[in-house]
Design a protein around this motif. Structure first.
Motif, PDB file in Angstrom:
ATOM      1  N   LEU A   1       0.835  -1.209   0.000  1.00 24.11           N
ATOM      2  CA  LEU A   1       0.000   0.000   0.000  1.00 24.11           C
ATOM      3  C   LEU A   1       0.864   1.252   0.000  1.00 24.11           C
ATOM      4  CD1 LEU A   1      -2.760  -1.101   2.537  1.00 24.11           C
ATOM      5  CD2 LEU A   1      -3.043  -0.780   0.063  1.00 24.11           C
ATOM      6  N   ASP A   2       1.929   1.249   0.807  1.00 25.24           N
ATOM      7  CA  ASP A   2       2.843   2.393   0.844  1.00 25.24           C
ATOM      8  C   ASP A   2       3.569   2.557  -0.486  1.00 25.24           C
ATOM      9  OD1 ASP A   2       2.123   2.944   3.473  1.00 25.24           O
ATOM     10  OD2 ASP A   2       3.895   1.959   4.344  1.00 25.24           O
ATOM     11  N   GLU A   3       4.086   1.445  -1.006  1.00 20.05           N
ATOM     12  CA  GLU A   3       4.831   1.479  -2.269  1.00 20.05           C
ATOM     13  C   GLU A   3       3.978   2.009  -3.426  1.00 20.05           C
ATOM     14  OE1 GLU A   3       6.650  -1.766  -5.437  1.00 20.05           O
ATOM     15  OE2 GLU A   3       6.384  -2.371  -3.348  1.00 20.05           O
ATOM     16  N   MET A   4       2.703   1.634  -3.440  1.00 24.65           N
ATOM     17  CA  MET A   4       1.807   2.028  -4.533  1.00 24.65           C
ATOM     18  C   MET A   4       1.084   3.351  -4.233  1.00 24.65           C
ATOM     19  SD  MET A   4       2.566  -0.373  -6.548  1.00 24.65           S
ATOM     20  CE  MET A   4       1.436  -0.009  -7.864  1.00 24.65           C
TER      21      MET A   4
ATOM     22  N   CYS B   1      -1.181   4.135  -2.072  1.00 23.81           N
ATOM     23  CA  CYS B   1      -2.624   3.949  -1.919  1.00 23.81           C
ATOM     24  C   CYS B   1      -3.110   4.714  -0.688  1.00 23.81           C
ATOM     25  CB  CYS B   1      -2.962   2.465  -1.767  1.00 23.81           C
ATOM     26  SG  CYS B   1      -2.579   1.496  -3.229  1.00 23.81           S
ATOM     27  N   GLU B   2      -4.258   5.337  -0.835  1.00 23.01           N
ATOM     28  CA  GLU B   2      -4.864   6.036   0.295  1.00 23.01           C
ATOM     29  C   GLU B   2      -5.686   5.088   1.162  1.00 23.01           C
ATOM     30  OE1 GLU B   2      -7.000   9.529  -0.900  1.00 23.01           O
ATOM     31  OE2 GLU B   2      -5.364  10.183  -2.201  1.00 23.01           O
ATOM     32  N   SER B   3      -6.135   3.988   0.566  1.00 21.51           N
ATOM     33  CA  SER B   3      -6.991   3.039   1.271  1.00 21.51           C
ATOM     34  C   SER B   3      -6.603   1.626   0.859  1.00 21.51           C
ATOM     35  CB  SER B   3      -8.451   3.302   0.882  1.00 21.51           C
ATOM     36  OG  SER B   3      -9.270   2.189   1.149  1.00 21.51           O
ATOM     37  N   GLU B   4      -6.902   0.669   1.723  1.00 20.65           N
ATOM     38  CA  GLU B   4      -6.637  -0.735   1.392  1.00 20.65           C
ATOM     39  C   GLU B   4      -7.544  -1.229   0.269  1.00 20.65           C
ATOM     40  OE1 GLU B   4      -9.271  -2.123   5.244  1.00 20.65           O
ATOM     41  OE2 GLU B   4      -7.144  -2.566   5.191  1.00 20.65           O
ATOM     42  N   PHE B   5      -8.556  -0.441  -0.096  1.00 23.48           N
ATOM     43  CA  PHE B   5      -9.467  -0.798  -1.181  1.00 23.48           C
ATOM     44  C   PHE B   5      -9.030  -0.225  -2.531  1.00 23.48           C
ATOM     45  CE2 PHE B   5     -12.097  -1.609   2.497  1.00 23.48           C
ATOM     46  CZ  PHE B   5     -12.782  -2.753   2.140  1.00 23.48           C
ATOM     47  N   ASP B   6      -7.938   0.538  -2.573  1.00 26.39           N
ATOM     48  CA  ASP B   6      -7.511   1.209  -3.806  1.00 26.39           C
ATOM     49  C   ASP B   6      -6.891   0.282  -4.842  1.00 26.39           C
ATOM     50  OD1 ASP B   6      -8.356   3.593  -2.746  1.00 26.39           O
ATOM     51  OD2 ASP B   6      -6.347   4.410  -2.393  1.00 26.39           O
TER      52      ASP B   6
END
Length: 135
Positions: A50-53, A55-60
């Motif tokens: 999630l950090d690498e990509m 992403c603002e949310s785990e659903f992104d």
């Protein structure tokens, strides 16, 4: 939008079976590009992903390809993990619930795009592959 209020959410194993079936339906030439690719299904991406990509949310993130693309295929390193596509069950189900398409079509779309982008295919190339898989 279809009413899915009485349906049970597919399990990790059921999503993996849908993905394996979707992969088998892809054109032979495309499957040959990604020989040996592993399909992994998790509920969500891990925190590092999630950090690498960004992403603002785990659903992104619906899916992710990790591995070596065709451009780098000659460059293997010791301990390198095999090429794999991760599909994220909960974000896929969330997206599916909000759109009017089958889960199989959505999984096929994500597989094609994760593999295709990593191997440098254009959006037009991927649209053709998706149309062939639907045929």
């Amino acid at each position: 939008m279809s009413d899915r209020s009485h349906e049970r959410a597919p399990s990790l194993a059921e999503i993996e079976a849908i993905a394996e079936e979707a992969f088998a339906s892809l054109p032979h030439a495309f499957r040959r590009l990604c020989a040996g690719v592993r399909i992994q299904v998790d509920d969500f991406p891990d925190d590092a992903t999630l950090d690498e990509m960004n992403c603002e949310s785990e659903f992104d993130l619906l899916g992710l390809f990790r591995g070596v693309g065709l451009a780098q295929s000659g460059e293997t390193t010791t301990g390198q993990m095999p090429n794999a596509v991760w599909l994220y069950r909960r974000p896929l189900l969330d997206y599916w619930a909000e759109h009017d398409e089958t889960l199989g079509h959505l999984v096929t779309h994500v597989l094609i795009h994760e593999i295709g982008h990593h191997f440098g295919l254009s959006d037009d190339d991927m649209a053709r592959i998706e149309a062939q898989a639907d045929a």
